[in-house]
Motif scaffolding. Structure first.
Motif, PDB file in Angstrom:
ATOM      1  N   GLY A  62       3.838   8.391  11.459  1.00 31.08           N
ATOM      2  CA  GLY A  62       3.293   7.154  11.995  1.00 31.08           C
ATOM      3  C   GLY A  62       3.691   6.970  13.447  1.00 31.08           C
ATOM      4  O   GLY A  62       4.511   7.719  13.985  1.00 31.08           O
ATOM      5  N   ASP A  80       6.155   2.639   8.292  1.00 35.61           N
ATOM      6  CA  ASP A  80       5.500   3.941   8.391  1.00 35.61           C
ATOM      7  C   ASP A  80       6.152   4.982   7.478  1.00 35.61           C
ATOM      8  O   ASP A  80       5.492   5.880   6.972  1.00 35.61           O
ATOM      9  CB  ASP A  80       5.546   4.468   9.827  1.00 35.61           C
ATOM     10  CG  ASP A  80       4.602   3.722  10.751  1.00 35.61           C
ATOM     11  OD1 ASP A  80       3.738   2.982  10.242  1.00 35.61           O
ATOM     12  OD2 ASP A  80       4.734   3.890  11.977  1.00 35.61           O
ATOM     13  N   ASP A 103      -0.411   4.345  -0.227  1.00 38.96           N
ATOM     14  CA  ASP A 103      -1.137   5.493   0.282  1.00 38.96           C
ATOM     15  C   ASP A 103      -0.962   5.594   1.788  1.00 38.96           C
ATOM     16  O   ASP A 103      -0.822   4.596   2.482  1.00 38.96           O
ATOM     17  CB  ASP A 103      -2.623   5.376  -0.047  1.00 38.96           C
ATOM     18  CG  ASP A 103      -2.892   5.548  -1.524  1.00 38.96           C
ATOM     19  OD1 ASP A 103      -2.095   6.239  -2.185  1.00 38.96           O
ATOM     20  OD2 ASP A 103      -3.884   4.996  -2.007  1.00 38.96           O
ATOM     21  N   PRO A 122      -2.342   5.861   5.381  1.00 42.04           N
ATOM     22  CA  PRO A 122      -3.625   5.438   5.947  1.00 42.04           C
ATOM     23  C   PRO A 122      -4.482   6.629   6.367  1.00 42.04           C
ATOM     24  O   PRO A 122      -3.979   7.698   6.707  1.00 42.04           O
ATOM     25  CB  PRO A 122      -3.228   4.602   7.165  1.00 42.04           C
ATOM     26  CG  PRO A 122      -1.816   4.200   6.935  1.00 42.04           C
ATOM     27  CD  PRO A 122      -1.211   5.264   6.088  1.00 42.04           C
ATOM     28  N   THR A 123      -5.782   6.410   6.398  1.00 46.74           N
ATOM     29  CA  THR A 123      -6.727   7.483   6.700  1.00 46.74           C
ATOM     30  C   THR A 123      -6.514   8.035   8.101  1.00 46.74           C
ATOM     31  O   THR A 123      -6.592   9.248   8.302  1.00 46.74           O
ATOM     32  CB  THR A 123      -8.167   6.954   6.556  1.00 46.74           C
ATOM     33  OG1 THR A 123      -8.315   6.402   5.246  1.00 46.74           O
ATOM     34  CG2 THR A 123      -9.177   8.055   6.748  1.00 46.74           C
ATOM     35  N   TRP A 124      -6.217   7.184   9.078  1.00 45.15           N
ATOM     36  CA  TRP A 124      -6.055   7.677  10.446  1.00 45.15           C
ATOM     37  C   TRP A 124      -4.878   8.638  10.535  1.00 45.15           C
ATOM     38  O   TRP A 124      -4.907   9.584  11.323  1.00 45.15           O
ATOM     39  CB  TRP A 124      -5.915   6.533  11.450  1.00 45.15           C
ATOM     40  CG  TRP A 124      -4.599   5.814  11.422  1.00 45.15           C
ATOM     41  CD1 TRP A 124      -4.284   4.687  10.730  1.00 45.15           C
ATOM     42  CD2 TRP A 124      -3.412   6.184  12.123  1.00 45.15           C
ATOM     43  NE1 TRP A 124      -2.988   4.329  10.942  1.00 45.15           N
ATOM     44  CE2 TRP A 124      -2.421   5.234  11.801  1.00 45.15           C
ATOM     45  CE3 TRP A 124      -3.076   7.227  12.980  1.00 45.15           C
ATOM     46  CZ2 TRP A 124      -1.132   5.293  12.310  1.00 45.15           C
ATOM     47  CZ3 TRP A 124      -1.784   7.284  13.489  1.00 45.15           C
ATOM     48  CH2 TRP A 124      -0.827   6.320  13.153  1.00 45.15           C
ATOM     49  N   ARG A 125      -3.845   8.412   9.709  1.00 46.51           N
ATOM     50  CA  ARG A 125      -2.693   9.321   9.738  1.00 46.51           C
ATOM     51  C   ARG A 125      -3.052  10.664   9.107  1.00 46.51           C
ATOM     52  O   ARG A 125      -2.594  11.708   9.566  1.00 46.51           O
ATOM     53  CB  ARG A 125      -1.509   8.682   9.022  1.00 46.51           C
ATOM     54  CG  ARG A 125      -0.876   7.596   9.870  1.00 46.51           C
ATOM     55  CD  ARG A 125       0.236   6.870   9.190  1.00 46.51           C
ATOM     56  NE  ARG A 125       1.342   7.736   8.839  1.00 46.51           N
ATOM     57  CZ  ARG A 125       2.428   7.310   8.200  1.00 46.51           C
ATOM     58  NH1 ARG A 125       2.548   6.048   7.873  1.00 46.51           N
ATOM     59  NH2 ARG A 125       3.389   8.153   7.903  1.00 46.51           N
ATOM     60  N   SER A 164       0.852  -1.184   0.000  1.00 47.01           N
ATOM     61  CA  SER A 164       0.000   0.000   0.000  1.00 47.01           C
ATOM     62  C   SER A 164       0.884   1.229   0.000  1.00 47.01           C
ATOM     63  O   SER A 164       1.713   1.399   0.895  1.00 47.01           O
ATOM     64  CB  SER A 164      -0.896   0.006   1.238  1.00 47.01           C
ATOM     65  OG  SER A 164      -1.599   1.212   1.311  1.00 47.01           O
TER      66      SER A 164
END
Length: 181
Positions: free
Chosen positions: A100, A116, A24, A26-29, A22
């Motif tokens: 991250g 991360d 991209d 992550p959305t939470w980051r 992946s």
């Protein structure tokens, strides 16, 4: 005859420890990064509110409310302190969002830090690639080449022993049949 490489010739990037690669963030980051920015903005407004109240108090020096305005300014110092603390917390949350949990030091894991940092390292690699592509242009501009500016660069090609395809000299495998050059 298929054009797929043999299992021992696969790219090292095809297997990512059994999980899909992946690229991209992550959305939470993303939420942490932008949420930290919002928290910093709120902290800045709270911090500078004391100065705004102070300037408004001293702008009306001839009025009878000046003493009350100055008192209100001193009573708002705790709001300024909370704003200053929110700025620091917002910076920390943005750092966690950017690097991250492992990259920012919250979780001590070298493997997690490498995972991360992957999106950022990929972006650095793309920038390095762009710099390398500019080197011949810079050499030509500095007069390092005797060829005219419009002349094409000399390309050396090697013929594949298996299929006869002309491959660039830096290739390890033939892009036509996948056999070693």
């Amino acid at each position: 005859m298929t054009n797929s490489p043999k299992p021992d010739q696969q790219s090292p990037y095809t297997n990512n420890g059994g999980r899909p690669r992946s690229y991209d963030v992550p959305t939470w980051r993303k939420v942490a990064y932008y949420g930290g920015a919002v928290l910093q903005g709120v902290g800045l407004v709270m911090f500078f509110s004391v100065f705004f109240i102070g300037f408004s108090a001293f702008s009306g020096i001839g009025t009878s409310d000046t003493g009350q305005d100055i008192g209100r300014m001193f009573r708002s110092f705790p709001v300024s302190l909370v704003g200053f603390i929110l700025i620091g917390i917002g910076q920390w949350i943005r750092r966690v969002g950017k690097e991250g949990l492992a990259g920012s030091g919250v979780v001590l894991s070298p493997q997690g830090e490498a995972r991360d940092a992957e999106p950022w390292k990929r972006s650095e690699g793309a920038q390095d690639q762009m710099r390398l592509e500019e080197v011949p242009t810079l050499q030509t501009a500095l007069g390092g080449s005797s060829k005219p500016a419009g002349a094409p660069a000399e390309v050396v090609r090697l013929r594949c022993r298996s299929c006869g395809y002309l491959e660039t000299e830096d290739a390890t495998f033939c892009s036509q049949c996948g056999q070693p050059i």
